[in-house]
Design a protein around this motif. Structure first.
Motif, mmCIF file in Angstrom:
data_model
loop_
_atom_site.group_PDB
_atom_site.id
_atom_site.type_symbol
_atom_site.label_atom_id
_atom_site.label_comp_id
_atom_site.label_asym_id
_atom_site.label_seq_id
_atom_site.Cartn_x
_atom_site.Cartn_y
_atom_site.Cartn_z
ATOM 1 N N ASN A 93 -21.800 25.100 3.524
ATOM 2 C CA ASN A 93 -21.865 26.460 4.078
ATOM 3 C C ASN A 93 -20.777 27.356 3.495
ATOM 4 O O ASN A 93 -20.376 28.335 4.118
ATOM 5 C CB ASN A 93 -21.722 26.392 5.601
ATOM 6 C CG ASN A 93 -22.842 25.619 6.257
ATOM 7 O OD1 ASN A 93 -23.959 26.103 6.381
ATOM 8 N ND2 ASN A 93 -22.558 24.386 6.662
ATOM 9 N N ILE A 94 -20.337 27.040 2.299
ATOM 10 C CA ILE A 94 -19.169 27.695 1.726
ATOM 11 C C ILE A 94 -19.374 29.189 1.497
ATOM 12 O O ILE A 94 -18.405 29.959 1.474
ATOM 13 C CB ILE A 94 -18.752 27.001 0.412
ATOM 14 C CG1 ILE A 94 -17.297 27.318 0.048
ATOM 15 C CG2 ILE A 94 -19.712 27.344 -0.723
ATOM 16 C CD1 ILE A 94 -16.288 26.762 0.995
ATOM 17 N N LYS A 95 -20.608 29.637 1.350
ATOM 18 C CA LYS A 95 -20.875 31.065 1.160
ATOM 19 C C LYS A 95 -20.430 31.890 2.359
ATOM 20 O O LYS A 95 -20.219 33.106 2.240
ATOM 21 C CB LYS A 95 -22.355 31.297 0.888
ATOM 22 C CG LYS A 95 -22.840 30.780 -0.458
ATOM 23 C CD LYS A 95 -24.320 31.081 -0.663
ATOM 24 C CE LYS A 95 -24.814 30.593 -2.012
ATOM 25 N NZ LYS A 95 -26.253 30.867 -2.216
ATOM 26 N N SER A 96 -20.273 31.225 3.500
ATOM 27 C CA SER A 96 -19.874 31.929 4.718
ATOM 28 C C SER A 96 -18.361 32.064 4.848
ATOM 29 O O SER A 96 -17.889 32.742 5.758
ATOM 30 C CB SER A 96 -20.412 31.200 5.957
ATOM 31 O OG SER A 96 -21.816 31.096 5.923
ATOM 32 N N PHE A 97 -17.627 31.422 3.937
ATOM 33 C CA PHE A 97 -16.174 31.370 4.079
ATOM 34 C C PHE A 97 -15.472 32.062 2.917
ATOM 35 O O PHE A 97 -16.100 32.470 1.941
ATOM 36 C CB PHE A 97 -15.719 29.908 4.211
ATOM 37 C CG PHE A 97 -16.432 29.152 5.293
ATOM 38 C CD1 PHE A 97 -16.466 29.642 6.595
ATOM 39 C CD2 PHE A 97 -17.092 27.969 5.013
ATOM 40 C CE1 PHE A 97 -17.130 28.960 7.594
ATOM 41 C CE2 PHE A 97 -17.767 27.276 6.005
ATOM 42 C CZ PHE A 97 -17.784 27.776 7.302
ATOM 43 N N SER A 98 -14.178 32.170 3.029
ATOM 44 C CA SER A 98 -13.385 32.921 2.061
ATOM 45 C C SER A 98 -13.240 32.174 0.741
ATOM 46 O O SER A 98 -13.449 30.955 0.659
ATOM 47 C CB SER A 98 -11.990 33.193 2.631
ATOM 48 O OG SER A 98 -11.263 31.971 2.736
ATOM 49 N N GLU A 99 -12.844 32.919 -0.290
ATOM 50 C CA GLU A 99 -12.556 32.309 -1.581
ATOM 51 C C GLU A 99 -11.383 31.340 -1.469
ATOM 52 O O GLU A 99 -11.327 30.344 -2.186
ATOM 53 C CB GLU A 99 -12.250 33.389 -2.620
ATOM 54 C CG GLU A 99 -13.478 34.108 -3.147
ATOM 55 C CD GLU A 99 -14.391 33.183 -3.934
ATOM 56 O OE1 GLU A 99 -13.951 32.616 -4.950
ATOM 57 O OE2 GLU A 99 -15.558 33.026 -3.517
ATOM 58 N N GLY A 100 -10.462 31.634 -0.569
ATOM 59 C CA GLY A 100 -9.337 30.742 -0.360
ATOM 60 C C GLY A 100 -9.771 29.380 0.137
ATOM 61 O O GLY A 100 -9.245 28.346 -0.295
ATOM 62 N N ILE A 101 -10.734 29.357 1.059
ATOM 63 C CA ILE A 101 -11.260 28.092 1.559
ATOM 64 C C ILE A 101 -12.028 27.376 0.460
ATOM 65 O O ILE A 101 -11.903 26.154 0.285
ATOM 66 C CB ILE A 101 -12.133 28.332 2.799
ATOM 67 C CG1 ILE A 101 -11.255 28.784 3.973
ATOM 68 C CG2 ILE A 101 -12.927 27.078 3.161
ATOM 69 C CD1 ILE A 101 -12.020 29.151 5.217
ATOM 70 N N ARG A 102 -12.807 28.120 -0.309
ATOM 71 C CA ARG A 102 -13.567 27.519 -1.414
ATOM 72 C C ARG A 102 -12.638 26.877 -2.441
ATOM 73 O O ARG A 102 -12.816 25.708 -2.805
ATOM 74 C CB ARG A 102 -14.431 28.591 -2.079
ATOM 75 C CG ARG A 102 -15.135 28.137 -3.352
ATOM 76 C CD ARG A 102 -15.957 29.271 -3.937
ATOM 77 N NE ARG A 102 -16.512 28.954 -5.239
ATOM 78 C CZ ARG A 102 -17.288 29.773 -5.951
ATOM 79 N NH1 ARG A 102 -17.604 30.967 -5.454
ATOM 80 N NH2 ARG A 102 -17.757 29.401 -7.129
ATOM 81 N N ASN A 103 -11.645 27.621 -2.894
ATOM 82 C CA ASN A 103 -10.778 27.131 -3.973
ATOM 83 C C ASN A 103 -9.809 26.058 -3.495
ATOM 84 O O ASN A 103 -9.658 25.009 -4.128
ATOM 85 C CB ASN A 103 -10.016 28.294 -4.594
ATOM 86 C CG ASN A 103 -10.928 29.265 -5.305
ATOM 87 O OD1 ASN A 103 -11.964 28.890 -5.852
ATOM 88 N ND2 ASN A 103 -10.565 30.540 -5.302
ATOM 89 N N ASN A 104 -9.141 26.322 -2.376
ATOM 90 C CA ASN A 104 -8.151 25.368 -1.889
ATOM 91 C C ASN A 104 -8.793 24.149 -1.231
ATOM 92 O O ASN A 104 -8.307 23.024 -1.375
ATOM 93 C CB ASN A 104 -7.185 26.057 -0.925
ATOM 94 C CG ASN A 104 -6.335 27.090 -1.638
ATOM 95 O OD1 ASN A 104 -5.661 26.786 -2.614
ATOM 96 N ND2 ASN A 104 -6.379 28.335 -1.178
ATOM 97 N N GLY A 105 -9.904 24.381 -0.517
ATOM 98 C CA GLY A 105 -10.628 23.253 0.047
ATOM 99 C C GLY A 105 -11.193 22.356 -1.036
ATOM 100 O O GLY A 105 -11.139 21.129 -0.952
#
Length: 235
Positions: A93-105
């Motif tokens: 569900n990464i489209k629902s979250f920030s770029e920070g969550i995408r990159n750091n997660g």
């Protein structure tokens, strides 16, 4: 006598502080596939993978790069339901979250897989996995050639992957930056069996710009036992 024992104890403590192994203990709970997110201990010392990956690279990669991704990711999700959400579910569900969550997660999770994909004593493919690899790619050598191509041709920073998809098919591919096969916009999708880091910080101190040499060295330290385990869990 008491003074002698005191001096001996003090000396032993001082020595221990000097010879403490390089492996840092940053563990918290359990890997981010249940209700928590863990920065895992390495399952080996920083120098255990030499000469294929040097100790300095391992220490910087683990305690600076990986720890940095983890710390930023935990800061991004602090106080939200994502603290109790598995990493695959977050990525789906990464489209629902920030770029920070995408990159750091992604940086946190991908490295967690990567460390476990490495070992000084990695075994060999299980009979079932080897048969599946040969059926899919023709031979183990052809599999390695295709994986080499995916890792070598990833433009800039990124990852190479072996996954098993929803149809139980083995696939090889790559992703840019810290993306991974759980993310819906990834060109390769499935459950990761092998995660291989081709960011320059993973190899530049030893191999400089020779990414191909680093990829070839990988086969000497690939933890097939971990790959077999991941394969058995989803096949």
């Amino acid at each position: 006598m008491e003074r002698r024992n005191f001096l001996r104890t003090t000396a032993m403590a001082a020595i221990a502080s000097v010879v403490t192994p390089a492996l840092a203990n940053f563990s918290t709970k359990e890997k981010g596939v249940s209700n928590s997110h863990l920065f895992i201990d390495l399952p080996y010392s920083f120098d255990a993978l030499e000469p294929y990956i040097d100790a300095q690279t391992m220490e910087l990669h683990y305690s600076k790069h990986h720890k940095g991704y983890y710390s930023k990711f935990m800061k991004e999700i602090k106080g939200s339901k994502l603290e109790q959400t598995s990493m695959p579910e977050i990525f789906k569900n990464i489209k629902s979250f920030s770029e920070g969550i995408r990159n750091n997660g992604g940086g946190y999770y991908n490295h967690t897989l990567f460390w476990k994909n490495l070992s000084p004593n990695g075994g060999k493919p299980s009979d079932k996995l080897e048969k599946h690899i040969i059926k899919t790619f023709g031979s183990l050598n052809q599999f390695k050639d295709e994986f080499f191509k995916a890792a070598k041709t990833q433009f800039g920073s990124g990852w190479a992957w072996l996954v098993i998809d929803d149809q139980k098919q083995l696939k090889i591919g790559n992703t840019p930056n810290q993306d991974n096969p759980w993310m819906p916009f990834s060109d390769i999708k499935g459950t990761p069996l092998i995660a291989f880091d081709v960011w320059e910080h993973a190899y530049y101190l030893k191999y400089q710009n020779k990414r191909g040499d680093y990829i070839n060295a990988f086969w000497n330290i690939l933890n097939w036992n971990e790959v077999n385990k991941r394969y058995a869990e989803v096949i």
